[in-house]
Design a protein around this motif. Structure first.
Motif, PDB file in Angstrom:
ATOM      1  N   GLN A  35      -8.236  31.963  51.578  1.00 34.53           N
ATOM      2  CA  GLN A  35      -8.613  31.177  50.401  1.00 34.53           C
ATOM      3  C   GLN A  35      -7.572  31.330  49.305  1.00 34.53           C
ATOM      4  O   GLN A  35      -7.203  30.371  48.637  1.00 34.53           O
ATOM      5  N   PHE A  36      -7.084  32.551  49.104  1.00 36.40           N
ATOM      6  CA  PHE A  36      -6.024  32.773  48.116  1.00 36.40           C
ATOM      7  C   PHE A  36      -4.804  31.918  48.452  1.00 36.40           C
ATOM      8  O   PHE A  36      -4.220  31.284  47.571  1.00 36.40           O
ATOM      9  N   LEU A  37      -4.403  31.898  49.730  1.00 37.75           N
ATOM     10  CA  LEU A  37      -3.218  31.134  50.131  1.00 37.75           C
ATOM     11  C   LEU A  37      -3.442  29.632  49.920  1.00 37.75           C
ATOM     12  O   LEU A  37      -2.520  28.922  49.503  1.00 37.75           O
ATOM     13  N   ARG A  38      -4.666  29.153  50.188  1.00 34.70           N
ATOM     14  CA  ARG A  38      -4.956  27.741  49.923  1.00 34.70           C
ATOM     15  C   ARG A  38      -4.826  27.432  48.433  1.00 34.70           C
ATOM     16  O   ARG A  38      -4.310  26.387  48.047  1.00 34.70           O
ATOM     17  N   ASP A  39      -5.308  28.347  47.598  1.00 35.27           N
ATOM     18  CA  ASP A  39      -5.226  28.151  46.145  1.00 35.27           C
ATOM     19  C   ASP A  39      -3.789  28.264  45.641  1.00 35.27           C
ATOM     20  O   ASP A  39      -3.373  27.521  44.769  1.00 35.27           O
ATOM     21  N   LYS A  40      -3.050  29.203  46.199  1.00 33.65           N
ATOM     22  CA  LYS A  40      -1.665  29.445  45.763  1.00 33.65           C
ATOM     23  C   LYS A  40      -0.756  28.283  46.156  1.00 33.65           C
ATOM     24  O   LYS A  40       0.143  27.911  45.400  1.00 33.65           O
ATOM     25  N   PHE A  41      -0.982  27.745  47.341  1.00 35.04           N
ATOM     26  CA  PHE A  41      -0.144  26.665  47.861  1.00 35.04           C
ATOM     27  C   PHE A  41      -1.014  25.450  48.194  1.00 35.04           C
ATOM     28  O   PHE A  41      -1.291  25.181  49.361  1.00 35.04           O
ATOM     29  N   PRO A  42      -1.449  24.703  47.175  1.00 32.56           N
ATOM     30  CA  PRO A  42      -2.342  23.568  47.443  1.00 32.56           C
ATOM     31  C   PRO A  42      -1.657  22.418  48.191  1.00 32.56           C
ATOM     32  O   PRO A  42      -2.323  21.611  48.815  1.00 32.56           O
ATOM     33  N   VAL A  43      -0.343  22.366  48.140  1.00 39.02           N
ATOM     34  CA  VAL A  43       0.417  21.337  48.847  1.00 39.02           C
ATOM     35  C   VAL A  43       1.229  22.014  49.949  1.00 39.02           C
ATOM     36  O   VAL A  43       1.864  23.040  49.721  1.00 39.02           O
ATOM     37  N   LYS A  44       1.162  21.454  51.155  1.00 39.89           N
ATOM     38  CA  LYS A  44       1.866  22.013  52.308  1.00 39.89           C
ATOM     39  C   LYS A  44       1.517  23.487  52.516  1.00 39.89           C
ATOM     40  O   LYS A  44       2.376  24.342  52.703  1.00 39.89           O
ATOM     41  N   THR A  45       0.233  23.763  52.482  1.00 40.39           N
ATOM     42  CA  THR A  45      -0.253  25.133  52.591  1.00 40.39           C
ATOM     43  C   THR A  45       0.227  25.798  53.881  1.00 40.39           C
ATOM     44  O   THR A  45       0.783  26.898  53.849  1.00 40.39           O
ATOM     45  N   ALA A  46       0.015  25.136  55.000  1.00 44.73           N
ATOM     46  CA  ALA A  46       0.380  25.734  56.290  1.00 44.73           C
ATOM     47  C   ALA A  46       1.881  26.003  56.372  1.00 44.73           C
ATOM     48  O   ALA A  46       2.294  27.052  56.873  1.00 44.73           O
ATOM     49  N   ALA A  47       2.700  25.098  55.875  1.00 52.22           N
ATOM     50  CA  ALA A  47       4.150  25.295  55.906  1.00 52.22           C
ATOM     51  C   ALA A  47       4.554  26.490  55.051  1.00 52.22           C
ATOM     52  O   ALA A  47       5.390  27.305  55.455  1.00 52.22           O
ATOM     53  N   ASN A  48       3.954  26.617  53.872  1.00 46.92           N
ATOM     54  CA  ASN A  48       4.251  27.753  53.004  1.00 46.92           C
ATOM     55  C   ASN A  48       3.822  29.074  53.633  1.00 46.92           C
ATOM     56  O   ASN A  48       4.551  30.073  53.564  1.00 46.92           O
ATOM     57  N   VAL A  49       2.654  29.086  54.238  1.00 41.58           N
ATOM     58  CA  VAL A  49       2.161  30.302  54.891  1.00 41.58           C
ATOM     59  C   VAL A  49       3.030  30.635  56.099  1.00 41.58           C
ATOM     60  O   VAL A  49       3.400  31.796  56.313  1.00 41.58           O
ATOM     61  N   ALA A  50       3.382  29.624  56.879  1.00 41.15           N
ATOM     62  CA  ALA A  50       4.184  29.844  58.085  1.00 41.15           C
ATOM     63  C   ALA A  50       5.529  30.483  57.761  1.00 41.15           C
ATOM     64  O   ALA A  50       5.962  31.417  58.442  1.00 41.15           O
ATOM     65  N   VAL A  51       6.176  30.014  56.723  1.00 41.87           N
ATOM     66  CA  VAL A  51       7.472  30.580  56.337  1.00 41.87           C
ATOM     67  C   VAL A  51       7.311  32.049  55.970  1.00 41.87           C
ATOM     68  O   VAL A  51       8.110  32.897  56.378  1.00 41.87           O
ATOM     69  N   ARG A  52       6.296  32.358  55.207  1.00 42.57           N
ATOM     70  CA  ARG A  52       6.103  33.738  54.735  1.00 42.57           C
ATOM     71  C   ARG A  52       5.610  34.671  55.833  1.00 42.57           C
ATOM     72  O   ARG A  52       5.924  35.858  55.834  1.00 42.57           O
ATOM     73  N   ALA A  53       4.832  34.148  56.787  1.00 40.90           N
ATOM     74  CA  ALA A  53       4.307  34.965  57.885  1.00 40.90           C
ATOM     75  C   ALA A  53       5.228  34.952  59.099  1.00 40.90           C
ATOM     76  O   ALA A  53       4.963  35.643  60.085  1.00 40.90           O
ATOM     77  N   ARG A  54       6.274  34.150  59.011  1.00 46.98           N
ATOM     78  CA  ARG A  54       7.271  34.042  60.097  1.00 46.98           C
ATOM     79  C   ARG A  54       6.636  33.572  61.410  1.00 46.98           C
ATOM     80  O   ARG A  54       6.827  34.180  62.470  1.00 46.98           O
ATOM     81  N   VAL A  55       5.864  32.500  61.299  1.00 49.01           N
ATOM     82  CA  VAL A  55       5.229  31.880  62.467  1.00 49.01           C
ATOM     83  C   VAL A  55       5.425  30.370  62.368  1.00 49.01           C
ATOM     84  O   VAL A  55       5.923  29.863  61.370  1.00 49.01           O
ATOM     85  N   GLY A  56       4.999  29.652  63.395  1.00 46.35           N
ATOM     86  CA  GLY A  56       5.054  28.206  63.371  1.00 46.35           C
ATOM     87  C   GLY A  56       3.982  27.611  62.466  1.00 46.35           C
ATOM     88  O   GLY A  56       2.948  28.234  62.218  1.00 46.35           O
TER      89      GLY A  56
END
Length: 144
Positions: A35-56
């Motif tokens: 939920q924090f990540l969704r709030d932090k990155f409301p646009v392109k959430t999955a792409a932002n998380v993927a870069v930081r978690a080093r996953v697809g």
């Protein structure tokens, strides 16, 4: 900086996390992180998380999914990568916010208290400077 430390703590999280083997996506710790990540990155959430978690991106989409049929658990390696990223301190704050107050470690409570003390001291210093300037303005003989 203090405001940044407290931002994730404002995320509303329901449920109680298990101490060992946290309920990865249910009402618990990682649900709070997602939920924090969704709030932090409301646009392109999955792409932002993927870069930081080093996953697809697709993997991150599964983690972030609200559909229980699609949702997948985040692995430890990816979670560690998130902690090591630029949002690591906020991820830790989201984890701690998801825990019941009684389960939060003492070092975290001290950390939050110190962050608050620093913020209050900074505000006091700013107010002291304003008072000093006002007194200088009042003592100006030309009455400016």
């Amino acid at each position: 900086m203090a405001g940044q430390l407290l931002s994730a703590s404002e995320v509303a999280i329901n449920g109680v996390a298990e101490v060992n083997g946290v309920n990865a996506q249910g009402d618990g710790v990682l649900a709070g992180v997602m939920q924090f990540l969704r709030d932090k990155f409301p646009v392109k959430t999955a792409a932002n998380v993927a870069v930081r978690a080093r996953v697809g991106v697709r993997t991150a989409e599964f983690w972030l999914s609200r559909d229980e049929g699609r949702r997948r658990d985040m692995g430890v390696d990816a979670f560690i990568a998130l902690l090591q990223s630029d949002v690591g301190i906020d991820v830790i704050a989201a984890v701690m916010a998801a825990l019941p107050k009684r389960d939060r470690p003492r070092w975290w409570v001290r950390h939050c208290n110190m962050a608050r003390v620093i913020a209050i001291e900074a505000a006091q210093a700013q107010q002291q400077n304003e008072i000093k300037q006002l007194r200088l303005d009042m003592s100006d003989p030309k009455g400016r």
